[in-house]
Scaffold this motif. Structure first.
Motif, mmCIF file in Angstrom:
data_model
loop_
_atom_site.group_PDB
_atom_site.id
_atom_site.type_symbol
_atom_site.label_atom_id
_atom_site.label_comp_id
_atom_site.label_asym_id
_atom_site.label_seq_id
_atom_site.Cartn_x
_atom_site.Cartn_y
_atom_site.Cartn_z
ATOM 1 N N GLY A 310 0.837 -1.199 0.000
ATOM 2 C CA GLY A 310 0.000 0.000 0.000
ATOM 3 C C GLY A 310 0.872 1.249 0.000
ATOM 4 O O GLY A 310 1.994 1.231 0.497
ATOM 5 N N ARG A 311 0.329 2.349 -0.555
ATOM 6 C CA ARG A 311 1.138 3.567 -0.669
ATOM 7 C C ARG A 311 1.610 4.075 0.696
ATOM 8 O O ARG A 311 2.703 4.595 0.843
ATOM 9 C CB ARG A 311 0.336 4.651 -1.373
ATOM 10 C CG ARG A 311 1.177 5.812 -1.858
ATOM 11 C CD ARG A 311 0.336 6.769 -2.680
ATOM 12 N NE ARG A 311 -0.907 7.107 -2.007
ATOM 13 C CZ ARG A 311 -1.042 8.072 -1.112
ATOM 14 N NH1 ARG A 311 -0.017 8.813 -0.795
ATOM 15 N NH2 ARG A 311 -2.199 8.303 -0.539
ATOM 16 N N LEU A 312 0.767 3.864 1.713
ATOM 17 C CA LEU A 312 1.127 4.350 3.044
ATOM 18 C C LEU A 312 2.396 3.689 3.587
ATOM 19 O O LEU A 312 3.110 4.267 4.391
ATOM 20 C CB LEU A 312 -0.025 4.117 4.028
ATOM 21 C CG LEU A 312 -1.257 4.995 3.810
ATOM 22 C CD1 LEU A 312 -2.332 4.659 4.835
ATOM 23 C CD2 LEU A 312 -0.877 6.475 3.900
ATOM 24 N N ASP A 313 2.643 2.468 3.131
ATOM 25 C CA ASP A 313 3.825 1.744 3.626
ATOM 26 C C ASP A 313 5.041 1.939 2.730
ATOM 27 O O ASP A 313 6.085 1.329 2.943
ATOM 28 C CB ASP A 313 3.518 0.239 3.713
ATOM 29 C CG ASP A 313 2.662 -0.088 4.921
ATOM 30 O OD1 ASP A 313 2.740 0.658 5.917
ATOM 31 O OD2 ASP A 313 1.908 -1.082 4.869
ATOM 32 N N MET A 314 4.902 2.782 1.709
ATOM 33 C CA MET A 314 5.945 2.860 0.698
ATOM 34 C C MET A 314 7.301 3.299 1.257
ATOM 35 O O MET A 314 8.317 2.668 1.002
ATOM 36 C CB MET A 314 5.515 3.789 -0.413
ATOM 37 C CG MET A 314 6.393 3.651 -1.630
ATOM 38 S SD MET A 314 5.976 4.892 -2.815
ATOM 39 C CE MET A 314 6.609 6.325 -1.986
ATOM 40 N N GLU A 315 7.293 4.385 2.039
ATOM 41 C CA GLU A 315 8.563 4.916 2.557
ATOM 42 C C GLU A 315 9.296 3.874 3.397
ATOM 43 O O GLU A 315 10.474 3.605 3.201
ATOM 44 C CB GLU A 315 8.306 6.164 3.414
ATOM 45 C CG GLU A 315 7.730 7.342 2.657
ATOM 46 C CD GLU A 315 8.651 7.845 1.549
ATOM 47 O OE1 GLU A 315 9.879 7.626 1.667
ATOM 48 O OE2 GLU A 315 8.134 8.421 0.574
ATOM 49 N N LYS A 316 8.534 3.310 4.327
ATOM 50 C CA LYS A 316 9.109 2.298 5.223
ATOM 51 C C LYS A 316 9.689 1.137 4.413
ATOM 52 O O LYS A 316 10.788 0.656 4.682
ATOM 53 C CB LYS A 316 7.983 1.742 6.129
ATOM 54 C CG LYS A 316 8.116 2.136 7.574
ATOM 55 C CD LYS A 316 7.252 1.324 8.544
ATOM 56 C CE LYS A 316 5.801 1.095 8.217
ATOM 57 N NZ LYS A 316 5.009 0.463 9.270
ATOM 58 N N THR A 317 8.910 0.687 3.432
ATOM 59 C CA THR A 317 9.332 -0.459 2.624
ATOM 60 C C THR A 317 10.600 -0.133 1.845
ATOM 61 O O THR A 317 11.544 -0.929 1.797
ATOM 62 C CB THR A 317 8.208 -0.839 1.634
ATOM 63 O OG1 THR A 317 7.009 -1.021 2.368
ATOM 64 C CG2 THR A 317 8.548 -2.117 0.890
ATOM 65 N N ASN A 318 10.612 1.046 1.266
ATOM 66 C CA ASN A 318 11.747 1.452 0.449
ATOM 67 C C ASN A 318 13.047 1.396 1.248
ATOM 68 O O ASN A 318 14.041 0.797 0.832
ATOM 69 C CB ASN A 318 11.482 2.877 -0.064
ATOM 70 C CG ASN A 318 12.390 3.223 -1.220
ATOM 71 O OD1 ASN A 318 12.920 2.331 -1.880
ATOM 72 N ND2 ASN A 318 12.581 4.500 -1.454
ATOM 73 N N GLU A 319 12.991 1.990 2.411
ATOM 74 C CA GLU A 319 14.151 2.038 3.300
ATOM 75 C C GLU A 319 14.646 0.622 3.629
ATOM 76 O O GLU A 319 15.814 0.297 3.485
ATOM 77 C CB GLU A 319 13.660 2.694 4.587
ATOM 78 C CG GLU A 319 14.634 3.475 5.395
ATOM 79 C CD GLU A 319 13.859 4.040 6.577
ATOM 80 O OE1 GLU A 319 13.944 3.426 7.654
ATOM 81 O OE2 GLU A 319 13.128 5.054 6.391
#
Ligand code: ASP
Ligand code: MG
Length: 410
Positions: A310-319
């Motif tokens: 989901g887009r909301l988890d994008m930053e966390k996932t990317n890192e």
């Protein structure tokens, strides 16, 4: 007959609407049924309470948060019991701990373990309309717990299962389950019946009429589940066991999940334990991964891994993925936003050939590029660019004969 009726937030959104619910419950009682009513908090109230907790604390303790957010339902059960009494009906309200809806201790997302039906039976015996607070329970240590957003649906189905009710009726602001979101496709049609399994797929794919757990519960205990409007007399949609007629229909519904983002990890070593490492790390951070695809190993013994979150988890996932990518010696990590998933769902797919090919052709005819494909026994999902998502839904809806006015087989 024993019925459990559940009314959602909009149906109890103000005092007049609460009176409307009272009238409906009294009517069912007058028809000679035993009636248990489950209610949600007034529309917007749970969000308001959640905001209060985050205003006071950046990271509120989940135990205390549950103490606060469970109060929304305490208000509506009391008001509804009063409204029924004002109309000369007999009624009594119950909080989760008074019924003894026993849950595990996963605050904010607790699961129901057992329900003691004695208090409710006693109340029904006195011809009272029992009004039970949705969304809340108590754990074995006496802590108040809540069941996750939309959890009143699950309270209702669990009570229906525990009381062996003849029907569980979920009253909401739509008049049933539709072939697809009517806001996207004006030819969407209300389904008279849908199987538990299809409903599970449709619910998990983002049609938010029912909490997924409530459908799982209904399927497990074979609770006949109705989705109805609290503002009309429409019979609604029956969620029930699969039968022959349902199997004749190839596609029953089309679901759309927007706001996904896609990650690709290139050059992943093709060795045991690598996927476990990547997705284990994501799971540990509570990131829900959706579609996962791994290519067969290239000649250099490396594979590419693609997945969506989901887009909301994008930053966390990317890192996280970049960090783990380095640890496992993978190549570059790519990611993009603006991704959507369209899925066709139907138990009829199990014994019809060529359904996937037809779906791909429909998308091709509209010039929609398919980025990732995933399938299950009764579902085919395609990841596409979000900007084409509504077009794709409408084209598939027509192609699979779901438009209003087309002959309905089930
Ligand atoms: N009031 C809770 C919520 O807003 C539970 C429910 O409505 O089912 O999520
Ligand atoms: Mg709801």
């Amino acid at each position: 007959m024993l019925v459990v009726q559940k009314y959602g937030g909009t149906s109890v959104g103000d005092v007049e609407r609460i009176r409307n619910v009272a009238r409906r419950a009294i009517l069912a009682r007058k028809e000679g049924h035993d009636v248990v009513v489950v209610v949600s908090a007034m529309a917007g109230e749970t969000n308001r309470l959640l905001k209060l907790t985050s205003d006071v604390s950046k990271r509120p303790s989940q135990r205390e948060q549950d103490v606060v957010v469970s109060t929304g339902e305490q208000v509506t059960v009391g008001l509804l019991a009063l409204a029924i009494q004002e109309m000369k009906g007999k009624s009594r309200s119950f909080l989760g701990h008074q019924v003894r809806i026993l849950t595990d201790s996963a605050f904010a997302n607790a699961r129901i373990r057992s329900i003691d039906d004695a208090k409710l039976r006693e109340s029904l015996k006195k011809h009272e309309i029992a009004v039970v607070a949705g969304f809340q329970g108590i754990d074995e240590h006496g802590n108040i717990t809540t069941l996750g957003r939309g959890g009143s649906d699950t309270t209702a189905v669990a009570l229906a299962a525990a009381l062996k009710a003849d029907a569980c009726e979920i009253y909401t602001d739509v008049d049933g389950v539709y072939t697809t979101d009517p806001r996207i496709c004006d030819k969407a049609r209300k389904l008279d019946r849908v199987s538990y399994e299809e409903m599970l797929e449709l619910a998990s794919l983002g049609s938010k009429v029912l909490q997924i757990r409530s459908v799982e519960f209904a399927m497990k205990y074979k609770v006949p589940l109705w989705v109805k409007s609290s503002f009309t007399e429409d019979p609604g949609t029956l969620v029930t066991e699969e039968d022959k007629a349902m199997e004749e229909v190839i596609v029953s519904g089309i679901a759309l999940t927007r706001d996904e983002s896609r990650f690709v990890v290139r050059g992943v070593p093709d060795k045991p334990g690598i996927a476990a490492k990547v997705f284990g790390a994501l799971a540990e951070r509570g990131i829900v991964v959706d579609v996962i695809v791994q290519t067969p190993a290239h000649e250099d013994g490396r594979t590419d891994m693609a997945f969506t979150v989901g887009r909301l988890d994008m930053e966390k996932t990317n890192e996280l993925v970049r960090k783990i990518g380095k640890q496992i010696g993978a190549g570059k990590v790519e990611h993009e936003e603006g991704i959507a998933k369209v899925s066709i769902v139907g138990v009829g797919m199990r014994n019809h050939a060529g359904v996937a090919a037809r779906m791909f052709q429909v998308l091709a005819d509209e010039g929609v590029n398919i980025r990732v494909i995933s399938t299950s026994e009764i579902k085919i999902s395609c990841i596409i660019d979000e900007k084409y998502s509504e077009l794709a839904v409408r084209a598939l809806h027509t192609a699979f004969g779901l438009d209003k006015g087309d002959v309905e087989k089930s």
